[in-house]
Write a protein that holds these residues in place. Sequence first.
Motif: not given
Length: 299
Positions: A96-98, A163-165, A272-275
């Motif tokens: 979700l990151g850049c 969560q999500g890191l 940040v974010g993913g599976w």
Amino acid sequence: MTGHPPQHDRPAVRGSRRPVLLGVLGAALVAGLVALALPRVAAEVMPAARPSAPDPAHRPGDVPGWQLVWSDEFDGSTVDRARWNVRNGEARDIDLGCNVDDAENVIVSGGVLTLRAQRKTTVCGSQLRQYTEGYLDTIGKASFRYGRFEVRAESPNGPADSQGLWPAFWLRPDDGGKGEIDVVELPGGAAYHRAATQAIFYDYTPVKQDQRWEFPSGHPGDGFHTYTTEWEPGVIRWYIDGRQVWQRDRGTTPWFDEAFDKPFNLRLNFQVGGWLGRPDAATRFPADFRVDYVRVWQR
């Protein structure tokens, strides 16, 4: 060798014992006063220890049977561009990151590389992303066919705020084809933060083999830990803090030789974010993935 210097024999003191007794009592009184003062003095002059500081004992050098061929100790004030590329303006479809080449996200200070993830809206290519993150690689600068790959790092992840890191140190082939070696992935969240993931990929269908090794005590975010992968013809071994935790070879992996017989480059990033899920309201930002060093040895 440590200890006190030897105490030489002293001649007996003749005459009255009263001066001796007074001297002994006086010395005891002085010693007691000094003892009472010591904790206060020590508290005033001793600096507070950094629980997560780089360890001077972990200086680079050869490991028995291996020769150091590449390393970054992050001793400067900026990323060494002769060793690393820093990705910039990259939005990938797997998180979700850049990825940004920004001093707020990629920091070198005090012998530590910090990859910082932030909740920050930014235009990333043609997309609008809600997070910024750091991603380093050695494409076109360094690649290795076999070796011992090690990172000493501190995860940002605790049980309730991560969560999500998802920080990681991993390898991909120069030809961009089949194969991936994950030295370590450190996903956050209540379900994952206590474990370190070891993995190999054939492709991104995905055909992969992995495991999550849970720390017997503590977790990857309680300080710096050492993650090591030894990749040799026909076998790959994983270690955490010197303890072997996993192995893959031709017997466990039919596609081993097809995927792992060519040069690979290094990847160091904070996703940040993913599976394993996206951040929730409790996820703490900014979050720092701190790296003491990256080293490569070969036979």
